[in-house]
Scaffold this active site. Structure first.
Site, PDB file in Angstrom:
ATOM      1  N   LYS A  35       7.106   0.671  14.080  1.00 36.74           N
ATOM      2  CA  LYS A  35       8.557   0.612  13.947  1.00 36.74           C
ATOM      3  C   LYS A  35       9.220  -0.547  14.688  1.00 36.74           C
ATOM      4  O   LYS A  35      10.408  -0.811  14.463  1.00 36.74           O
ATOM      5  CB  LYS A  35       9.180   1.919  14.442  1.00 36.74           C
ATOM      6  CG  LYS A  35       8.834   3.124  13.590  1.00 36.74           C
ATOM      7  CD  LYS A  35       9.293   2.933  12.172  1.00 36.74           C
ATOM      8  CE  LYS A  35       8.796   4.018  11.244  1.00 36.74           C
ATOM      9  NZ  LYS A  35       8.691   3.573   9.862  1.00 36.74           N
ATOM     10  N   HIS A  51       0.844  -1.194   0.000  1.00 42.41           N
ATOM     11  CA  HIS A  51       0.000   0.000   0.000  1.00 42.41           C
ATOM     12  C   HIS A  51       0.880   1.245   0.000  1.00 42.41           C
ATOM     13  O   HIS A  51       2.077   1.187   0.266  1.00 42.41           O
ATOM     14  CB  HIS A  51      -0.972   0.005   1.188  1.00 42.41           C
ATOM     15  CG  HIS A  51      -0.368  -0.346   2.503  1.00 42.41           C
ATOM     16  ND1 HIS A  51       0.100   0.593   3.400  1.00 42.41           N
ATOM     17  CD2 HIS A  51      -0.144  -1.550   3.087  1.00 42.41           C
ATOM     18  CE1 HIS A  51       0.572  -0.020   4.471  1.00 42.41           C
ATOM     19  NE2 HIS A  51       0.441  -1.310   4.318  1.00 42.41           N
ATOM     20  N   TYR A  56      -5.449   5.077  10.654  1.00 50.08           N
ATOM     21  CA  TYR A  56      -5.416   5.597  12.015  1.00 50.08           C
ATOM     22  C   TYR A  56      -6.613   6.529  12.201  1.00 50.08           C
ATOM     23  O   TYR A  56      -6.881   7.364  11.327  1.00 50.08           O
ATOM     24  CB  TYR A  56      -4.142   6.398  12.267  1.00 50.08           C
ATOM     25  CG  TYR A  56      -2.854   5.605  12.215  1.00 50.08           C
ATOM     26  CD1 TYR A  56      -2.282   5.107  13.380  1.00 50.08           C
ATOM     27  CD2 TYR A  56      -2.189   5.383  11.015  1.00 50.08           C
ATOM     28  CE1 TYR A  56      -1.086   4.404  13.345  1.00 50.08           C
ATOM     29  CE2 TYR A  56      -0.995   4.683  10.968  1.00 50.08           C
ATOM     30  CZ  TYR A  56      -0.447   4.192  12.133  1.00 50.08           C
ATOM     31  OH  TYR A  56       0.732   3.497  12.098  1.00 50.08           O
ATOM     32  N   PRO A  62       3.352   1.015  19.279  1.00 49.66           N
ATOM     33  CA  PRO A  62       3.072   0.539  17.915  1.00 49.66           C
ATOM     34  C   PRO A  62       2.490   1.596  16.990  1.00 49.66           C
ATOM     35  O   PRO A  62       2.306   1.324  15.799  1.00 49.66           O
ATOM     36  CB  PRO A  62       2.082  -0.607  18.150  1.00 49.66           C
ATOM     37  CG  PRO A  62       1.444  -0.304  19.467  1.00 49.66           C
ATOM     38  CD  PRO A  62       2.504   0.362  20.290  1.00 49.66           C
ATOM     39  N   TYR A 111       7.857   7.843   8.271  1.00 48.67           N
ATOM     40  CA  TYR A 111       7.022   6.645   8.342  1.00 48.67           C
ATOM     41  C   TYR A 111       7.555   5.562   7.406  1.00 48.67           C
ATOM     42  O   TYR A 111       7.524   4.370   7.730  1.00 48.67           O
ATOM     43  CB  TYR A 111       5.575   7.002   7.994  1.00 48.67           C
ATOM     44  CG  TYR A 111       4.571   5.914   8.316  1.00 48.67           C
ATOM     45  CD1 TYR A 111       4.143   5.691   9.623  1.00 48.67           C
ATOM     46  CD2 TYR A 111       4.050   5.095   7.309  1.00 48.67           C
ATOM     47  CE1 TYR A 111       3.235   4.694   9.917  1.00 48.67           C
ATOM     48  CE2 TYR A 111       3.140   4.101   7.608  1.00 48.67           C
ATOM     49  CZ  TYR A 111       2.724   3.890   8.920  1.00 48.67           C
ATOM     50  OH  TYR A 111       1.845   2.912   9.205  1.00 48.67           O
TER      51      TYR A 111
END
Length: 393
Positions: free
Chosen positions: A298, A74, A202, A294, A386
Site C-alpha cells: 500500500k 494479474h 505470499y 510492505p 487489497y
C-alpha cells in the site's frame, strides 16, 4: 536569490514529482526541491504492486504508455500456507479490479521524463531546506544550492520528503499526534535479473514469511523474513536462495530461477501515521505522513491517492477560489490511510512468525487461514481491501 511559485514541493520522489506533473496539467506552477541527485533517487528500490485506482490515475495523467508496455497484470495475489492448498485472493473476481506489477523506479523515471519535457522546475541537491511562516498567508522555503542561499516564496507547501524529511518536523510537536507500531523483524530482499515465478505469492512457513514478486519478465524481487539484527554480509546469494525455497511449497520452489543478485537490502517493518496531514499552508503527502509495512502493498498507492486529493484541492483553490477540498484534505486522506494501515497490520500479523509466538497463536493463525480459504465472503472482504478502496469524491 529570491524566487516565487504557487506550490513549493519538498521531495523529488514519486509523490513530489507526480504532484508537480498533475499541477502542471491543471495550470499550476510548482518548484520541486530534492535533497539528493536524480541518479540517487532512481537507485532507490521500492514497491512494485499497483492498485487499479493508481493505474487509472497514472493513465489519465498521461503516464500509462510504459506502464501498459512493461507492467504485468494479474488477478490478485496468492497465499501459500505450509501443508495447505494455495489460496488465490482474486481482486478481479471479488472486486472487479486486477492488480499491476510495475516497479516504482520505472514510474519515477517516467515522471522525471515528463517534467523535464514540460520544463518543470526540479532543484537537485537542495541542502539545508527550511520551512518558514507555514501558519501564515505567505509561506516560504529557504535552502542552499551550489554554495548560494535561496528563498522560494509560495502560496502553499507540499511536504513529500519522506519519513525522515523536514516537512513533518516543521509542524509544532504539540500539534501532531503520531501512532506507531514497530515489528520485531525485517525483510531481507534481493533483486535478480531472472524470470519471476509469474505471480505475487505470499508464503507463511514455520521458518518465517517469504514473498515472490516481479518487476518485469526478466526482473524478479524476493523477500524473506529475518531478524532485526541480521547482518547482510552473512547472507550470500546461495544462502538466500536456499532459505527462500524452503519457505515455499515444492511446486513453487522448483519454479524459482536463481541468479546473482543485483541489489540486496534489509528493511525494518513499521506502521506509522501522523495526524493531521495539514498545518496552515503545509500539506503532507506520502511517507512524510504515514508508513505501512510492505505486506499490504500500500505504500506507493497511498502516496498516489494523497497526491490525487491534494492536486484536486490545490487546483480548485487556484482555479475557482474554492477551499472545500483543502479543508477536508487531511480527514479524507487519513480515512484511506487507516484502511491501508489496518490491512497491512492484519496481513503482517497473519503471515509472519513472531519471536514470542507460541503454539496457541500458531494454531489461531492457521485456523484463520483455513476460514479464509473456506469462506468466499471472507475472501471477498480481503480482496476488496487489497484491490484498494476507491478515491472519495
Amino acid at each position: 536569490m529570491q524566487q516565487r511559485t504557487q506550490v513549493a514541493i519538498i521531495g523529488g520522489g514519486p509523490a513530489g514529482l507526480l504532484l508537480s506533473h498533475m499541477l502542471h496539467l491543471g495550470g499550476i506552477k510548482s518548484v520541486v526541491l530534492e535533497r539528493q541527485t536524480k541518479a540517487y533517487v532512481l537507485k532507490r528500490i521500492r514497491a512494485g504492486v499497483l492498485e487499479y485506482g493508481s493505474v487509472k490515475l497514472l493513465r489519465n495523467a498521461g503516464l500509462g504508455e510504459r506502464l501498459d508496455r512493461e507492467g504485468h497484470v494479474h488477478d490478485g495475489c496468492f497465499i501459500v500456507w505450509q501443508d495447505r492448498e494455495p489460496l488465490l485472493v482474486s481482486t478481479k473476481e471479488h472486486a472487479g479490479k486486477p492488480m499491476w506489477s510495475h516497479g516504482q523506479t520505472a514510474i519515477t523515471e517516467e515522471l522525471y521524463r515528463v517534467r523535464e519535457r514540460d520544463g518543470g522546475s526540479i532543484v537537485e541537491e537542495a541542502d539545508n531546506v527550511r520551512l518558514h511562516d507555514i501558519d501564515g498567508a505567505a509561506p516560504k522555503v529557504t535552502y542552499d544550492w551550489n554554495g548560494e542561499s535561496r528563498t522560494l516564496s509560495c502560496d502553499f507547501i507540499a511536504g513529500c520528503d519522506g519519513f525522515h524529511g523536514v516537512s513533518r518536523r516543521s509542524i509544532p510537536a504539540s500539534l501532531v499526534r503520531t501512532f506507531e507500531r514497530a515489528y520485531p523483524f525485517g525483510w531481507l530482499g534481493i533483486m535478480s535479473e531472472t524470470p519471476p515465478v509469474g505471480e505475487v505469492i505470499y508464503a507463511r512457513h514455520a521458518r518465517g514469511f517469504a514473498l515472490a514478486s516481479l518487476r518485469n519478465p526478466m526482473l524478479s524481487r524476493y523477500y524473506i523474513q529475518c531478524s532485526l539484527d541480521s547482518d547482510i554480509a552473512e547472507w550470500p546469494d546461495e544462502r538466500f536462495w536456499d532459505e527462500l525455497k524452503q519457505r515455499f511449497p515444492p511446486g513453487i520452489a522448483e519454479k524459482i530461477v536463481t541468479g546473482p543478485s543485483i541489489e540486496k537490502s534489509i528493511a525494518p517493518l513499521r506502521s506509522f501515521v501522523a495526524e493531521p496531514m495539514r498545518y496552515g499552508r503545509l500539506f503532507l503527502a506520502g511517507d512524510a505522513a504515514h508508513i505501512v509495512p510492505p505486506t499490504g502493498a500500500k505504500g506507493l498507492n497511498l502516496a498516489i491517492s494523497d497526491v490525487f486529493y491534494l492536486q484536486r484541492a490545490l487546483i480548485e483553490h487556484f482555479r475557482n477560489g474554492d477551499d472545500q477540498y483543502l479543508d477536508s484534505y487531511s480527514d479524507m486522506a487519513l480515512r484511506r490511510v487507516w484502511g491501508a494501515v489496518r490491512l497491512s497490520w492484519q496481513l503482517t500479523k497473519l503471515l509472519h512468525v513472531f519471536p514470542d509466538e507460541d503454539a496457541f497463536e500458531s494454531r489461531i493463525k492457521a485456523s484463520e487461514f483455513d476460514y479464509l480459504q473456506a469462506s468466499p465472503k471472507a475472501q471477498a472482504a480481503l480482496a476488496e481491501q487489497y484491490a484498494g478502496l476507491p478515491f472519495e469524491e
